[in-house]
Design an enzyme around this catalytic site. Structure first.
Site, PDB file in Angstrom:
ATOM      1  N   ASP A 163      14.541  40.043  13.787  1.00  0.00           N
ATOM      2  CA  ASP A 163      13.704  41.207  14.039  1.00  0.00           C
ATOM      3  C   ASP A 163      13.009  41.582  12.714  1.00  0.00           C
ATOM      4  OD1 ASP A 163      13.401  43.453  16.096  1.00  0.00           O
ATOM      5  OD2 ASP A 163      13.889  44.536  14.250  1.00  0.00           O
ATOM      6  N   GLN A 191      13.249  44.152  10.903  1.00  0.00           N
ATOM      7  CA  GLN A 191      14.207  44.706   9.934  1.00  0.00           C
ATOM      8  C   GLN A 191      15.502  43.887   9.899  1.00  0.00           C
ATOM      9  OE1 GLN A 191      14.290  46.903   7.516  1.00  0.00           O
ATOM     10  NE2 GLN A 191      12.130  47.370   7.762  1.00  0.00           N
ATOM     11  N   SER A 192      15.385  42.594  10.074  1.00  0.00           N
ATOM     12  CA  SER A 192      16.557  41.722  10.138  1.00  0.00           C
ATOM     13  C   SER A 192      17.337  41.682   8.823  1.00  0.00           C
ATOM     14  CB  SER A 192      16.069  40.319  10.505  1.00  0.00           C
ATOM     15  OG  SER A 192      17.050  39.363  10.228  1.00  0.00           O
ATOM     16  N   ASN A 193      18.625  42.014   8.921  1.00  0.00           N
ATOM     17  CA  ASN A 193      19.509  41.865   7.760  1.00  0.00           C
ATOM     18  C   ASN A 193      19.752  40.391   7.462  1.00  0.00           C
ATOM     19  OD1 ASN A 193      20.079  44.719   7.483  1.00  0.00           O
ATOM     20  ND2 ASN A 193      21.226  44.508   9.394  1.00  0.00           N
ATOM     21  N   SER A 217      17.690  37.916   7.893  1.00  0.00           N
ATOM     22  CA  SER A 217      16.554  37.310   7.182  1.00  0.00           C
ATOM     23  C   SER A 217      16.625  37.626   5.693  1.00  0.00           C
ATOM     24  CB  SER A 217      15.234  37.829   7.757  1.00  0.00           C
ATOM     25  OG  SER A 217      15.113  37.412   9.091  1.00  0.00           O
TER      26      SER A 217
END
Ligand SMILES: *Cc1c(COP(=O)(O)O)cnc(C)c1O
Length: 337
Positions: free
Chosen positions: A80, A82-84, A86
């Site tokens: 997403d 706001q992917s942690n 990534s």
């Protein structure tokens, strides 16, 4: 199986050293007292020690090692906006001199904040794609093909690093937290964590089964789709068992996912979540995140109020990270004051 024997098996799996382990294991006496509940503990996997921490960093130690063992020099993953995961992947890749390409599902925002700002600072190649998670695999494969044409070796990491290689990290985390509990002379009755893409629970339940510890592991779902997630969790756990050279088969009975606290869906901050975050911050000085751990804590608080635990139970909450997203929700927090 004994813990040492399991750790021995894990030590034979490729792993890079990214983190400061073990993460702290702390008591939350003021929160327990405030809720008039069981003995509450927190496993601080937000303190893994790399680029703001979290469960995706634990996974990255095994994931990046697997990529390196396949001679990859570019890792491609997705999440997403706001992917942690990534952000954790970008940080881990840079630390080992790899390039990270992130397929971020959503529209490119005008301003970068939270994890997106961190992805940028970490020098990740950010590709925004307005596709569903079900449609993202071909996008990553296309990018992998381009990478190959440029003479590099790509490695695709599934979303959330929720595949057998990543789950091994949480088999290890299970052994780690049990050792810490043992050292201070307590027996863990429950382990509560936020469940998203399944890898964390897969590793925990497999570790629990291998070590025959009978801890009740409860994953609080952050979005609908618990049946699908349960099946996926079992598959990942069985795959991780295979990597460890074990027959240990996890089945649906080992998986416990609670869908009661999904609220208004993924990433929607509700009053209950805001209150849970504030309560933990103001009793223990610990900051949870708005998407995962805040929701899981709201669930735990509700279960305590419903008297689902004995006073004498030791209930461990795993803080799986995600705190950079707090800053993205500033106006939403203020509107819920
Ligand atoms: C990804 C994530 C989770 C969920 O872990 P899964 O292994 O995807 O189930 C929980 N908390 C945070 C902060 C996360 O980023």
């Amino acid at each position: 199986m004994q813990t040492n024997e399991l750790l021995n098996k894990i030590s034979r799996i490729p792993r890079v050293n990214l983190l400061d382990l073990p993460t702290p294991f702390q008591e939350m006496p003021r929160l327990s007292k405030c809720l008039n509940g069981p003995k509450l503990w927190i496993k601080r996997d937000d303190c893994t020690g790399l680029a703001f921490g979290g469960n995706k960093e634990r996974k990255a130690e095994f994931v990046i090692a697997d990529a390196l063992s396949k001679h990859a020099d570019v890792v491609i993953t997705t999440g997403d906006i706001q992917s942690n995961h990534s952000r954790a992947t970008a940080a881990a890749a840079k630390k080992l001199g790899l390039k990270a390409i992130l397929v971020l599902r959503g529209k490119k925002p005008r301003n970068y904040s939270g994890n997106l700002l961190l992805d940028y600072l970490l020098g990740a190649d950010m590709r925004f794609a307005q596709v569903d998670w079900q449609e993202v695999r071909p996008v990553m494969e296309q990018i992998a093909e381009e990478v190959r044409k440029e003479g590099h070796v790509p490695y695709i990491i599934p979303g959330g690093a929720s595949y057998p290689v990543g789950a091994v990290a949480y088999v290890n985390a299970m052994a780690e937290v049990l050792t810490q509990a043992n050292e201070i002379g307590i027996k863990i009755n429950y382990l509560i964590h936020a469940a998203g893409s399944g890898g964390t629970q897969a590793g925990l339940v497999l570790g629990n089964k291998i070590l025959r510890t009978r801890v009740k592991i409860l994953g609080i779902c952050v979005e609908p789709g618990g049946d699908y997630l349960a099946k996926k969790t079992v598959e990942i756990a069985c795959g991780a068992a295979k990597i460890l050279g074990l027959e240990e088969i996890v089945d649906m009975n080992d998986v416990a996912l609670i869908e009661d606290y999904v609220g208004q869906g993924y990433g929607v901050l509700t009053k209950e979540v805001t209150e849970a975050i504030k309560l933990v911050a103001q009793t223990e000085g610990v900051l949870l995140d708005p998407v995962y751990t805040g929701k899981a804590m709201a669930g735990l608080i509700d279960m305590i109020r419903q008297k689902q635990f004995e006073k004498s139970d030791n209930v461990v909450f795993i803080h799986t990270g995600g705190t950079p997203a707090l800053f993205v929700y500033n106006t939403r927090f203020q509107s819920l004051w």
